[in-house]
Design a protein around this motif. Structure first.
Motif, PDB file in Angstrom:
ATOM      1  N   SER A 265      36.598   6.812  -5.437  1.00 48.94           N
ATOM      2  CA  SER A 265      37.504   6.662  -5.094  1.00 48.94           C
ATOM      3  C   SER A 265      37.256   7.957  -3.537  1.00 48.94           C
ATOM      4  O   SER A 265      36.665   9.017  -4.048  1.00 48.94           O
ATOM      5  CB  SER A 265      38.641   7.530  -5.265  1.00 48.94           C
ATOM      6  N   ASP A 267      39.313   8.863  -1.022  1.00 45.59           N
ATOM      7  CA  ASP A 267      39.922   9.602  -1.226  1.00 45.59           C
ATOM      8  C   ASP A 267      39.860  11.203  -2.234  1.00 45.59           C
ATOM      9  O   ASP A 267      40.135  12.477  -1.839  1.00 45.59           O
ATOM     10  CB  ASP A 267      41.726   8.919  -1.365  1.00 45.59           C
ATOM     11  N   LYS A 268      39.481  10.289  -3.104  1.00 47.39           N
ATOM     12  CA  LYS A 268      39.909  11.008  -4.287  1.00 47.39           C
ATOM     13  C   LYS A 268      38.380  12.456  -4.166  1.00 47.39           C
ATOM     14  O   LYS A 268      38.240  13.896  -4.424  1.00 47.39           O
ATOM     15  CB  LYS A 268      39.477  10.638  -5.150  1.00 47.39           C
ATOM     16  N   SER A 270      36.992  12.848  -1.122  1.00 44.61           N
ATOM     17  CA  SER A 270      37.729  14.330  -0.177  1.00 44.61           C
ATOM     18  C   SER A 270      38.667  15.150  -0.694  1.00 44.61           C
ATOM     19  O   SER A 270      38.805  16.357  -0.410  1.00 44.61           O
ATOM     20  CB  SER A 270      38.902  13.276   0.625  1.00 44.61           C
ATOM     21  N   ARG A 271      39.366  14.904  -1.699  1.00 49.05           N
ATOM     22  CA  ARG A 271      40.132  15.849  -2.454  1.00 49.05           C
ATOM     23  C   ARG A 271      39.753  16.904  -3.306  1.00 49.05           C
ATOM     24  O   ARG A 271      39.778  18.260  -3.222  1.00 49.05           O
ATOM     25  CB  ARG A 271      41.193  15.475  -2.700  1.00 49.05           C
ATOM     26  N   LEU A 288      40.042  11.343   7.538  1.00 48.41           N
ATOM     27  CA  LEU A 288      40.049   9.849   7.226  1.00 48.41           C
ATOM     28  C   LEU A 288      40.282   8.914   7.784  1.00 48.41           C
ATOM     29  O   LEU A 288      41.509   8.730   7.638  1.00 48.41           O
ATOM     30  CB  LEU A 288      39.566   9.969   5.422  1.00 48.41           C
ATOM     31  N   GLN A 290      41.376   5.542   7.581  1.00 47.20           N
ATOM     32  CA  GLN A 290      41.086   4.099   6.481  1.00 47.20           C
ATOM     33  C   GLN A 290      41.349   3.158   7.016  1.00 47.20           C
ATOM     34  O   GLN A 290      40.832   2.796   7.721  1.00 47.20           O
ATOM     35  CB  GLN A 290      43.175   3.621   6.475  1.00 47.20           C
ATOM     36  N   ARG A 298      33.091   1.561  -0.589  1.00 47.29           N
ATOM     37  CA  ARG A 298      33.616   2.608  -0.490  1.00 47.29           C
ATOM     38  C   ARG A 298      33.440   3.351  -1.681  1.00 47.29           C
ATOM     39  O   ARG A 298      33.525   4.878  -1.200  1.00 47.29           O
ATOM     40  CB  ARG A 298      34.959   1.909  -0.667  1.00 47.29           C
TER      41      ARG A 298
END
Length: 783
Positions: A265, A267-268, A270-271, A288, A290, A298
């Motif tokens: 992921s 998003d994950k 990046s966290r 980021l 979308q 991805r």
């Protein structure tokens, strides 16, 4: 209201995806359009009867009694998506509707012939294509005969016949498309289920090819070694070495397959990057955008991000780091920029770590580079092309010959083409009627008028079919606005040279404006067009009744244009949504498979390799213990084979008691002192399973530490939850000691899997080195 340009696709679980309200709103709007269009069509004929000279009350009531049942059957039966049309009841209702539609001919001649067009359109819905078109042809031939029998002029008969064909096809298309929206919405769950089933079959094949032979070989060699213990220790030692090698290779294969099936992921990641860099006192800014990407792209971007952040931590003096993802001109770009100590060349360690992902990026047609920029900062940049459409899931359902995207889309397209051509021909026939001459006289005496009218009507229909009627055209764009203006000019500018003989298709503009413009502007343009045409007709001598007919006609045909194109676009987009939902379901299944594969088989294979080495060391000293260890190896192998089948077939509920006993046996075999404290009465099965998985993976991690001498495993009830602690005195990869455990954001695939499972139950997983030097893995789950 106009449909949104693109239907948003959310990567939510299949169970929650069912709350999508778009089809419900679409069906309401489609039902409203169908009702208005069908009622208006019948109302035209009814008014023609009621306004006839000499028609008394009883004849008017008779006309209403003819129209009412036919219209009611159409709206309450054939137009309802929930009604099955492949039944004897549907065919019987068609017979009743047809009889009621033809009876008015006995009293009102051709005034109510529009009723037969409802029956003709319904025939295409009920029967298979060949039979349906045959019945349709029969209905339309009889309707044409009625019109030619009772019309005063042959041009009037031609005009009415073309209009009848036009309305019959509209009845079919509007009703069929509205039903298809419902069918697509209902079928998407089945599509996702079948896609997951196919993926499970692929998993089963991979597992059989990858692990079945290896585990079977371990089992056979284990039995052989057990027999050789009393005959030939040298041969037994050789076989044990092979068992160890097979187990280690298989464990490596399991990890590689788990990584390959796991979707990362962005998003994950990046966290995770923010967490890691912030822990190193680096100020991080993440931006980021979308971007809708296929699963593979991805995952690839997430890999590049993970590797890039790892490389940032290798530089000295990094204080600021920026991570951005942007899409521009069909390409998506990931950049990681930091102010660490710059080098003229890429460091060897960095170059080595980036080599693998660079090859993957190149394989997808992209580029990846790293080096100092003009400002002296270090910049890693990855650029990938964005496909025009998200890649479809390759499922049997989507490949079936009867799939709507292969057959029905073609049928809709050519039927829609015929509808608009008939629409243009009806306007052209009307133009001939306005000349006051017959066909040949109009061609010879009004040649300029005929050529001019044919030219701009052809241009209007061509523009509509080649652009606005195409389901893949982006309507909310500058090009669409410009072409809508061109369409308005083609419709209204001929009014200047033609004057009272002006014939055009203003309803094309009215319906298209609803599609292209925002809702308020679209309805304003629609209303302005209808009112403007009425005023023009009145200006050129049309009476009030003629103006009313013009207004009702634009309302009717404008809604037809909007409804047909809008429903076709909606069906197309829902078809793509179905594919995307199936892709999401498959991605979730791949993630579940990767997690279960690693969790269920990782410790078993590690234990087999460990016990094989232990048996090889002690067989000369203690044959009986070596025999017992071999029996445990065989038991672990059989359990691993069972686990392989369970991963392929579905989710497996693990036993916390069994896992604790297995963990104790494995650790004792590794000469680790173990203390167990298990309290888990009345725990839900999901909680027990997750704790068992965490226990198994935690013990697997303990076995990787070479200096472990003591290990404590405790499961305790705490308030409204339960905790699992695994504490050992080994060194955790040289990590510095911290005052307290840190929350797990990212680590190896095992830690990440455990964290995901615990978080899925609303719990938290922490891991770290305590002040006393012991490493503690702790999972707290609410009950």
């Amino acid at each position: 209201m106009p449909v949104p340009e693109q239907l948003a696709v959310t990567a939510e679980p299949l169970g929650t995806a069912g709350i999508d309200r778009r089809p419900r709103r679409a069906l309401f709007l489609a039902g409203l359009i169908i009702t208005v269009v069908f009622v208006n069509s019948c109302l035209f004929g009814l008014l023609a009867v009621l306004l006839r000279p000499g028609v008394d009350f009883w004849h008017g009531l008779l006309a209403v009694l003819y129209v009412g049942p036919v219209l009611a059957i159409q709206l309450l039966f054939f137009s309802r998506p929930a009604v099955r049309l492949d039944t004897k009841l549907a065919k019987g209702m068609l017979v009743v509707q047809a009889c009621l539609a033809y009876l008015p001919t006995l009293h009102f001649e051709a005034a109510l012939s529009s009723l037969t067009t409802l029956a003709a359109g319904s025939a295409l819905l009920i029967f298979r294509p060949r039979t349906g078109w045959t019945v349709f042809t029969v209905f339309m031939a009889s309707t044409t005969w009625i019109l030619w029998t009772y019309d005063d002029t042959w041009l009037g008969a031609v005009f009415d016949s073309i209009s009848a064909f036009f309305y019959a096809l509209v009845v079919y298309l509007l009703t069929w498309l509205a039903r298809l929206v419902t069918e697509l919405h209902q079928a998407r769950t089945e599509l996702a289920r079948r896609a997951v089933a196919e993926q499970r079959l692929a998993f089963a094949r991979d597992l059989h090819d990858l692990l079945g032979l290896s585990l079977s070989a371990i089992a056979l060699k284990g039995e052989l070694v057990h027999r050789l213990l009393r005959k030939s220790l040298d041969r037994a030692r050789e076989e044990l070495a092979e068992i160890t090698g097979i187990a280690q290779r298989t464990l490596s294969d399991v990890r590689s397959v788990a990584r390959g099936y796991r979707e990362l992921s962005l998003d994950k990641e990046s966290r995770t990057a923010i967490s890691l860099l912030s822990a190193s006192n680096v100020a991080v800014r993440v931006d980021l955008e979308q971007v809708e990407l296929p699963v593979k792209l991805r995952t690839l971007l997430a890999k590049v991000l993970r590797e890039g952040v790892t490389n940032v931590l290798r530089y000295t003096g990094v204080e600021h780091c920026e991570i951005t993802v942007r899409e521009s001109e069909g390409r998506v770009t990931l950049e990681i920029v930091h102010d660490g100590t710059a080098h003229e060349d890429v460091p060897e360690e960095t170059a080595e770590s980036l080599r693998a992902v660079t090859g993957e990026v190149s394989g997808h047609g992209g580029t990846l580079g790293a080096g100092p920029d003009a400002a002296g900062r270090w910049r890693l940049r990855a650029e990938l092309p964005v496909p025009d459409q998200v890649e479809p899931t390759e499922t049997a359902l989507a490949q079936e010959p009867g799939h709507w995207s292969r057959i029905e889309a073609r049928n809709v397209q050519w039927t829609l083409t015929v509808v608009f051509i008939l629409f243009g021909l009806s306007a052209l026939t009307r133009a001939f009627m306005l000349t006051g001459h017959d066909f040949w006289t109009a061609l010879t005496e009004d040649t300029w008028y005929v050529v001019f009218t044919v030219g701009y009507l052809t241009a209007l229909i061509t523009l509509q079919l080649s652009y606005f009627a195409r389901p893949n055209v982006r309507l909310r764009s500058r090009q669409s606005y410009a072409l809508l203006f061109v369409q308005a000019c083609l419709i209204f500018l001929p009014l200047i040279p033609l004057g009272s003989t002006w014939v055009s298709l203003p309803s094309l503009f009215a319906g298209t404006a609803l599609l292209v413009l925002p809702p308020l502007a679209g309805w304003t343009a629609f209303a302005a067009t209808a009112v403007g045409v009425v005023l023009i007709r009145i200006e050129y001598g049309t009476d009030f009744l003629g103006g009313f007919y013009s207004f009702a006609s634009i309302l009717n045909t404008g809604l037809m244009v909007f409804g047909l194109i809008w429903l076709i676009r909606l069906v197309t987009e829902l078809g793509e949504t179905r594919k995307r939902l199936a892709e999401v379901a498959v991605a979730e299944e791949r993630l579940r498979f990767a997690r279960d594969l690693h969790d269920l088989l990782g410790m078993s294979l590690s234990a087999i390799a460990l016990k094989s080495e232990l048996t090889s060391r002690i067989m000369d000293i203690d044959t009986k213990r070596a025999s017992d260890e071999l029996l445990e190896i065989l038991g672990l192998t059989r359990q691993a084979l069972t686990d392989v089948r369970s991963v392929a077939s579905g989710y497996r509920e693990l036993s916390l008691d069994q896992e604790s006993r297995s963990a104790q046996a494995v650790l004792v075999a590794a000469d680790v002192q173990v203390r167990l404290e298990i309290e888990h009465e009345d725990l839900p099965s999901t909680v027990r399973t997750v704790l068992a998985v965490v226990l198994r993976e935690g013990v697997t991690n303990v076995l990787r530490h070479s200096k472990v001498e003591r290990c404590e495993i405790a499961v305790r009830r705490i308030g409204d939850g339960v905790s699992l602690d695994i504490v050992n005195d080994g060194v955790e990869n040289g990590r510095p000691k911290t005052e307290k455990p840190v929350r797990v954001e990212a680590a190896g695939s095992g830690i990440t899997n455990m964290s995901d499972r615990v978080a899925g139950l609303g719990g938290e997983l922490t891991a770290g080195v305590e002040a006393d030097g012991r490493f503690r893995l702790r999972a707290v789950v609410p009950v």
